[in-house]
Write an enzyme that holds these catalytic residues in place. Structure first.
Site, PDB file in Angstrom:
ATOM      1  N   GLU A  80     -71.730 -16.736   1.952  1.00 57.57           N
ATOM      2  CA  GLU A  80     -70.789 -17.836   2.159  1.00 57.57           C
ATOM      3  C   GLU A  80     -70.727 -18.232   3.621  1.00 57.57           C
ATOM      4  OE1 GLU A  80     -69.518 -16.128  -1.702  1.00 57.57           O
ATOM      5  OE2 GLU A  80     -69.682 -15.192   0.272  1.00 57.57           O
ATOM      6  N   THR A  81     -70.443 -19.508   3.836  1.00 55.08           N
ATOM      7  CA  THR A  81     -70.130 -20.041   5.160  1.00 55.08           C
ATOM      8  C   THR A  81     -68.822 -20.814   5.054  1.00 55.08           C
ATOM      9  OG1 THR A  81     -72.435 -20.184   5.874  1.00 55.08           O
ATOM     10  CG2 THR A  81     -70.863 -21.616   6.992  1.00 55.08           C
TER      11      THR A  81
END
Length: 280
Positions: A46-47
Site C-alpha cells: 500500500e501507498t
C-alpha cells in the site's frame, strides 16, 4: 502540484522487519489514475496519499499496486511517522473515503492510530467451508474457544483461530482460487490466528486480494481481531483498557509487532501503536 514520496517500514520489531509502505505528501491529491500508477511504481502492498486541508485535517487515500482500498493500518502508521518528521509530535485528524480517524506522531518516533469502529459477525458456513478446504484445515485444527468470524475495523477480514502455532506456520493455499473468492466477497485478508496466552497472538494474513500471497503486518486486521475479542468477552478490563500484542511476519522472515490497546466501549476504535524505520 508538489508531491514528496517517503518509503517506510511500519510495525517493526526494533530496527528489524516491518511492513513496507509508501507515503506521498501532496500539495493537492493527484488524479486517481496517477495515484494508482505511483502506487504500482512504488510496488509496496500500500501507498498512502495525504493532502492537508484548510481546517488542519488531512485527506488520505490508500492504493495497492492494483486498486484503491478504504483503509490501511501499516500505511497509516508510516504516515504518522512522516508527519512527526516533518511537523513534530502531535495528533493528526485524517479524512478517509468513508470515515474519520486520527494518527499520533509520538515523541519516540513511533506512531499510534485510532482505528475505525469495529464490528463482527458469524462466518457464513459455506464461505467457512470453502476457505478451510483451500487452506487444508479441518474442524480439529480450530480453537474451540474462539469461533471463526467475519471481523471489521475499516476492512472485512475472515478470522480463523487455530489451536497451534504449527497451523499458523504451515499456511498455504491456492493463490488464484483465493484471489477470486476474496475479491468476489470483498475480503482483503484471511487471518490464521493462534492465541499463545491472554496477551500474545500470532497471526498470518493471506492477501491474495491485493496480489500478494501474504501481508507481513496488517493493522486493520489486528484492530478487527481486537474488536472481536472485546465483543466475544475474551478481554479483561478490570484495570482499564486491555492490551494485545500481535506477532506477524515471523514466518516470512519479516518480524512485525503490533500493539493494540482496547477500550471497553463496544464497537469503539482500537489504538494501534507501531515503531517505524526508513527504507534506504
Amino acid at each position: 502540484m508538489t508531491l514528496e514520496l517517503f518509503r517506510k517500514a511500519a510495525f517493526t520489531d526494533g530496527q528489524n522487519g516491518g511492513n513496507n509502505a509508501g507515503v506521498a505528501i501532496c500539495s493537492a491529491l493527484p488524479p486517481e489514475e496517477e495515484m494508482q500508477q505511483i502506487a504500482a511504481d512504488v510496488g509496496y502492498s500500500e501507498t498512502a496519499f495525504a493532502e492537508k486541508r484548510d481546517d488542519g485535517s488531512w485527506r488520505v487515500r490508500y492504493f495497492t499496486p492494483e486498486m484503491e482500498i478504504n483503509f490501511c493500518g501499516h500505511a497509516t502508521i508510516a504516515l504518522g511517522a512522516v508527519f512527526g518528521e516533518l511537523f513534530g509530535p502531535a495528533t493528526y485528524p485524517l479524512i478517509l473515503n468513508d470515515r474519520e480517524i486520527t494518527v499520533a506522531a509520538n515523541e519516540d518516533g513511533s506512531a499510534t492510530l485510532v482505528s475505525p469502529g469495529t464490528s463482527s459477525q458469524a462466518l457464513e458456513e459455506n464461505l467457512k467451508t470453502q476457505i478451510m478446504t483451500a487452506f487444508s484445515l479441518t474442524d480439529s485444527d480450530l480453537d474451540p474457544a474462539i469461533p471463526p468470524a467475519l471481523v471489521n475495523a475499516g476492512n472485512n477480514h475472515v478470522l480463523l483461530p487455530v489451536n497451534s502455532r504449527e497451523c499458523v506456520a504451515q499456511m498455504s493455499y491456492p493463490f488464484e482460487e483465493m484471489r477470486s473468492l476474496q475479491q468476489k466477497e470483498g475480503i482483503p485478508t484471511i487471518i490464521l490466528l493462534w492465541r499463545e496466552n491472554e496477551q500474545t497472538l500470532h497471526m498470518r494474513n493471506a492477501f491474495a486480494y491485493g496480489g500478494l500471497v501474504e501481508d507481513p503486518a496488517t493493522g486493520s486486521a489486528a484492530a478487527a481481531v481486537a474488536g472481536y475479542f472485546r465483543k466475544a468477552g475474551l478481554m479483561d478490563f478490570g484495570h482499564g483498557p486491555a492490551r494485545l500484542v500481535f506477532h506477524q511476519g515471523d514466518d516470512m522472515g519479516i518480524p512485525c509487532r503490533l500493539i493494540a490497546d482496547i477500550p471497553e466501549e463496544p464497537g469503539s476504535g482500537i489504538s494501534l501503536t507501531g515503531t517505524v524505520r526508513s527504507i534506504d
